[in-house]
Design an enzyme around this catalytic site. Structure first.
Site, PDB file in Angstrom:
ATOM      1  N   GLU A 112       0.812  -1.218   0.000  1.00 42.25           N
ATOM      2  CA  GLU A 112       0.000   0.000   0.000  1.00 42.25           C
ATOM      3  C   GLU A 112       0.847   1.271   0.000  1.00 42.25           C
ATOM      4  O   GLU A 112       0.447   2.289  -0.552  1.00 42.25           O
ATOM      5  CB  GLU A 112      -0.965   0.009   1.184  1.00 42.25           C
ATOM      6  N   PHE A 141     -10.994  -7.969  14.369  1.00 43.61           N
ATOM      7  CA  PHE A 141      -9.946  -8.388  13.441  1.00 43.61           C
ATOM      8  C   PHE A 141      -9.647  -7.256  12.456  1.00 43.61           C
ATOM      9  O   PHE A 141     -10.544  -6.697  11.839  1.00 43.61           O
ATOM     10  CB  PHE A 141     -10.385  -9.652  12.688  1.00 43.61           C
ATOM     11  N   GLN A 142      -8.385  -6.920  12.315  1.00 42.09           N
ATOM     12  CA  GLN A 142      -7.901  -5.855  11.427  1.00 42.09           C
ATOM     13  C   GLN A 142      -8.533  -4.507  11.737  1.00 42.09           C
ATOM     14  O   GLN A 142      -8.723  -3.673  10.855  1.00 42.09           O
ATOM     15  CB  GLN A 142      -8.097  -6.229   9.956  1.00 42.09           C
ATOM     16  N   LYS A 155     -17.475  -0.993   6.911  1.00 47.48           N
ATOM     17  CA  LYS A 155     -18.042  -1.958   5.969  1.00 47.48           C
ATOM     18  C   LYS A 155     -19.564  -1.872   5.907  1.00 47.48           C
ATOM     19  O   LYS A 155     -20.159  -2.019   4.836  1.00 47.48           O
ATOM     20  CB  LYS A 155     -17.601  -3.363   6.384  1.00 47.48           C
ATOM     21  N   MET A 167      24.365   8.658   1.722  1.00 50.29           N
ATOM     22  CA  MET A 167      24.207   9.949   2.387  1.00 50.29           C
ATOM     23  C   MET A 167      24.507   9.837   3.887  1.00 50.29           C
ATOM     24  O   MET A 167      25.142  10.711   4.481  1.00 50.29           O
ATOM     25  CB  MET A 167      22.789  10.479   2.159  1.00 50.29           C
TER      26      MET A 167
HETATM   27  C1  LIG Z   1      12.471   5.588   4.859  1.00 52.83           C
HETATM   28  C2  LIG Z   1      13.773   6.201   5.196  1.00 52.83           C
HETATM   29  N1  LIG Z   1      14.608   5.605   6.067  1.00 52.83           N
HETATM   30  C3  LIG Z   1      15.814   6.164   6.357  1.00 52.83           C
HETATM   31  C4  LIG Z   1      16.196   7.339   5.781  1.00 52.83           C
HETATM   32  C5  LIG Z   1      17.544   7.971   6.124  1.00 52.83           C
HETATM   33  N2  LIG Z   1      18.407   8.021   4.935  1.00 52.83           N
HETATM   34  C6  LIG Z   1      18.523   9.146   4.196  1.00 52.83           C
HETATM   35  S1  LIG Z   1      19.502   8.937   2.846  1.00 52.83           S
HETATM   36  C7  LIG Z   1      19.814   7.340   3.265  1.00 52.83           C
HETATM   37  C8  LIG Z   1      20.703   6.485   2.398  1.00 52.83           C
HETATM   38  C9  LIG Z   1      20.113   6.219   1.076  1.00 52.83           C
HETATM   39  O1  LIG Z   1      20.873   5.231   0.418  1.00 52.83           O
HETATM   40  P1  LIG Z   1      20.755   5.054  -1.137  1.00 52.83           P
HETATM   41  O2  LIG Z   1      19.362   4.920  -1.548  1.00 52.83           O
HETATM   42  O3  LIG Z   1      21.677   3.939  -1.549  1.00 52.83           O
HETATM   43  O4  LIG Z   1      21.274   6.444  -1.695  1.00 52.83           O
HETATM   44  P2  LIG Z   1      22.752   7.060  -1.707  1.00 52.83           P
HETATM   45  O5  LIG Z   1      22.799   8.062  -0.610  1.00 52.83           O
HETATM   46  O6  LIG Z   1      23.718   5.946  -1.496  1.00 52.83           O
HETATM   47  O7  LIG Z   1      22.867   7.683  -3.041  1.00 52.83           O
HETATM   48  C10 LIG Z   1      19.150   6.993   4.453  1.00 52.83           C
HETATM   49  C11 LIG Z   1      19.252   5.680   5.122  1.00 52.83           C
HETATM   50  C12 LIG Z   1      15.265   7.954   4.899  1.00 52.83           C
HETATM   51  N3  LIG Z   1      15.520   9.137   4.321  1.00 52.83           N
HETATM   52  N4  LIG Z   1      14.102   7.350   4.599  1.00 52.83           N
END
Ligand SMILES: Cc1ncc(C[n+]2csc(CCOP(=O)(O)OP(=O)(O)O)c2C)c(N)n1
Ligand SMILES: [Mg+2]
Lengths: 92, 552
Positions: B47, B109-110, B159, B463
């Site tokens: 979803e 449920f749910q 529902k 990042m």
């Molecule tokens: C749902 C979610 N969880 C954690 C983060 C924290 N976060 C920001 S950038 C990142 C790394 C992203 O890795 P990737 O998709 O490989 O991109 P890159 O920075 O390596 O280009 C994380 C874990 C986030 N922004 N969103």
């Protein structure tokens, strides 16, 4: 808890979720509730809520957010020190 | 008819052609009404993915996106996407099934209190308790999603309401032409014109509100009649055409040096449909310290929220921008900004034969067809896309801004491809983000959507790794992804062809192969895990104190 410095008088639609919304926005925006009163309007068309608020931030940061809530029909804000006559309606 | 049928008839009546969702017990009557309906339903595989597709649909087309889920786990899976839509002001209507009112409140449920959960992540949410209110509530939901500052609206339908009998007369869609002439704030406008005329160093700070107000052409006219430098937020990229010589690019944490320096030096900051987000301002107290501020927004709560404006106007940018145009007197400033732009231009002369992501993305940008839509994920690759690709309209660059949600890109691309079947749609993802909604490859396969997927693979949560390197003493806690799956084989399992490259000289032929292939395609681009995003405003610093690669 310090004493309230603003009193908000709020008229809302008669929806069960309204109180949660008001309190959620107030908490999330960083304002403290020092008192609260709620009663249905005489004709049950809505609710009348009075919130006493403590804050050192401008109260408009809260009233602007509350005014956006769909369920809020009217909002009036009075500074506690002020007299009723000095304060105007905050609802745009 | 039944309430469930009314839901679908109303969607038809509203001209909703595509919806995204996933069925389950409490929404089965609505799925039954959907069977053989004119509304085309796209089955997502989670979803969250379905709602992101609805967001991609909305953001690439300017229409309302619609998604559906069942009660309980279906609805909770929507929450992240609702939050994403809230923070990026995306018009979205989410319809959720709920358990029957007879058992509500019994931990059935749910059963989850979806209305309660939705409070913090929607513009508004409704629970329909009586079938006679269903039509009105759904109409309100669509109206609310689009009006003022757009946002997500949830309608929770028990529902028993779906199964109750109700009268419904299909009506002709009344074209709610609410483009009434607003009352213009004449005093504030006069003050704004004076500020602009007298400014020696004015700059336009442009946010997503401009295109959401459908005011892109008014903005471009304004910049033509009142020449001044401009900068945009992540969401507004494409609002000013890249050919405008005084457009300095994105501002903020990973903005261009010219954009950040110019904003820090300006004496008048004209903030248009933007909100002084912390990723934009850096240290707020030191942001544009010498500037007076003109702030225009449709949301009254944004005015003076984080920065006091000398001149604040609430209203429609389509009307306010033309009324604010006056000649500027800032030739020296324009020259100064031009020279900063030249001095701090991007450099692509990267040594060695490994692929340099900024150059690869620039080449991708130059070779993608006109009006292509680029959907990004979150991380270093997202910032490189914003820095090194150009866009002719903000609807062509979909990036999760306010929430920064990994997993956004692939499902958003699905929605964009359905909204704009004639345009090329790209998902540029990171190796981490791609895996967060990878199940949506199943949706691409089923509907044979020709989405082009580019994975920028640094085998890292890049990042986060960059911050660990710079601010956490190189302690690389849980950011290693060197055991990634074989992405090309993974795509192959969904009948999507792909190719993997790791050398600079492979880039152009690979792009050519991807763009000439008629269907979906996955290009896996290996890059060096040590590459970082520059410049960078460190947390807590003012925007002029950017770190650059050379300074490292
Ligand atoms: C749902 C979610 N969880 C954690 C983060 C924290 N976060 C920001 S950038 C990142 C790394 C992203 O890795 P990737 O998709 O490989 O991109 P890159 O920075 O390596 O280009 C994380 C874990 C986030 N922004 N969103
Ligand atoms: Mg990565």
């Amino acid at each position: 808890m310090s004493t309230a410095n603003h009193v908000l008088t709020i008229q809302t639609k008669n929806q069960p979720v309204v109180l949660e919304r008001l309190l959620q926005v107030t908490r999330y925006r960083g304002f403290e509730v020092a008192g609260m009163e709620m009663k249905p309007m005489a004709d049950f068309s809505g609710l009348l809520v009075t919130l006493s608020i403590v804050s050192d931030k401008p109260i408009s940061l809260l009233t602007n957010q509350l005014n956006k809530l769909y369920d809020i029909e009217y909002l009036d804000c009075v500074e506690s020190q002020q007299t009723q006559a000095e304060a105007g309606s905050m609802r745009a | 008819m039944k309430g469930a049928e009314l839901v679908i008839k109303l969607l038809e009546q509203k001209g909703v052609e595509h919806i995204f969702g996933y069925p389950g017990g409490a929404i089965m009557p609505i799925y039954d009404a959907l069977y053989q309906s004119k509304v085309k339903h796209y089955l997502c595989r989670h979803e969250q993915g379905g709602a992101f597709s609805a967001i991609g649909y909305a953001r690439s087309s300017g229409k309302v996106g619609v998604c559906m889920a069942t009660s309980g786990p279906g609805a909770t899976n929507l929450i992240t996407s609702l939050a994403d839509a809230l923070l990026d002001s995306v018009p979205l209507v989410a319809i959720t099934g709920q358990v029957s009112q007879a058992v509500m409140g019994t931990d059935a449920f749910q059963e989850v209190d979806v209305l309660g959960l939705s409070l913090a992540v929607t513009k508004h949410s409704f629970m329909v308790t009586d079938v006679t209110e269903l039509e009105h509530t759904l109409n309100e939901a669509f109206e609310l999603a689009m009006s003022g500052r757009p946002g997500p609206v949830l309608v929770d339908i028990p529902k028993d309401v779906q199964l109750a009998e109700v009268q419904f007369k299909p009506r002709l869609v009344e074209d709610a032409d609410t483009a009434q002439q607003e009352f213009l704030p004449t005093v504030a406008l006069e003050q704004a014109r004076l500020l602009i005329q007298n400014a020696k160093r004015p700059i336009a700070y442009i946010g997503g509100g401009v295109h959401m107000a459908d005011a892109v052409s008014q903005l471009q006219d304004f910049l033509a009649q009142s020449p001044m430098p401009s900068v945009t937020t992540l969401k507004a990229m494409g609002t000013v055409p890249p050919s405008n010589p005084y457009y300095l690019g994105m501002l903020g944490m990973h903005g261009t040096q010219a954009a950040n320096l110019a904003v820090q030096q300006c004496d008048l900051l004209i903030c248009l449909g933007a909100r002084f987000d912390d990723r934009v301002t850096g240290k707020l107290a030191a942001f544009a310290p010498d500037a007076k501020v003109i702030h225009i927004d449709i949301d009254p709560a944004e005015l003076h929220k984080l920065r006091h404006a000398e001149c604040a106007m609430l209203g429609d940018l389509r009307q306010l921008l033309p009324a604010m145009s006056v000649p500027t007197h800032c030739e020296d400033w324009l020259k100064h900004c031009l020279s900063m732009k030249q001095q701090h231009g991007w450099r692509y002369d990267h040594p060695g034969e490994r692929i340099f992501a900024p150059l690869m993305l620039k080449q991708l940008s130059e070779r993608m067809p006109d009006n292509a839509v680029v959907c990004c994920d979150v991380g270093q690759h997202q910032m490189w896309v914003a820095q090194h690709m150009s866009f002719s309209h903000p609807r062509n660059h979909l990036s999760s801004g306010g929430l920064g949600t990994m997993g956004f890109g692939l499902p958003a691309a699905i929605g964009a491809q359905l909204a704009r079947p004639k345009d090329t749609v790209l998902a540029v993802s990171g190796d981490g983000s791609f895996m967060m909604n990878v199940q949506e490859l199943g949706t691409i396969k089923r509907f044979r959507l020709p989405v082009k997927i580019v994975i920028v693979d640094n085998q890292r949560l890049g990042m986060v790794k960059q911050w660990q390197e710079l601010f956490f003493n190189e302690r690389y806690s849980e950011t290693d992804l060197s055991d990634n799956p074989d992405f090309v084989s993974l795509a192959a399992a969904f009948a999507i062809p792909g190719h993997s490259i790791s050398r600079k000289d492979e880039v152009l032929p690979a792009l050519e192969a991807m763009f000439t292939w008629p269907g979906p395609y996955l290009l896996h681009v290996r890059i060096d895990e040590t590459d970082n995003v520059w410049p960078l405003v460190p947390p807590g610093a003012a925007n002029q104190d950017m770190l650059t690669e050379k300074a490292q």
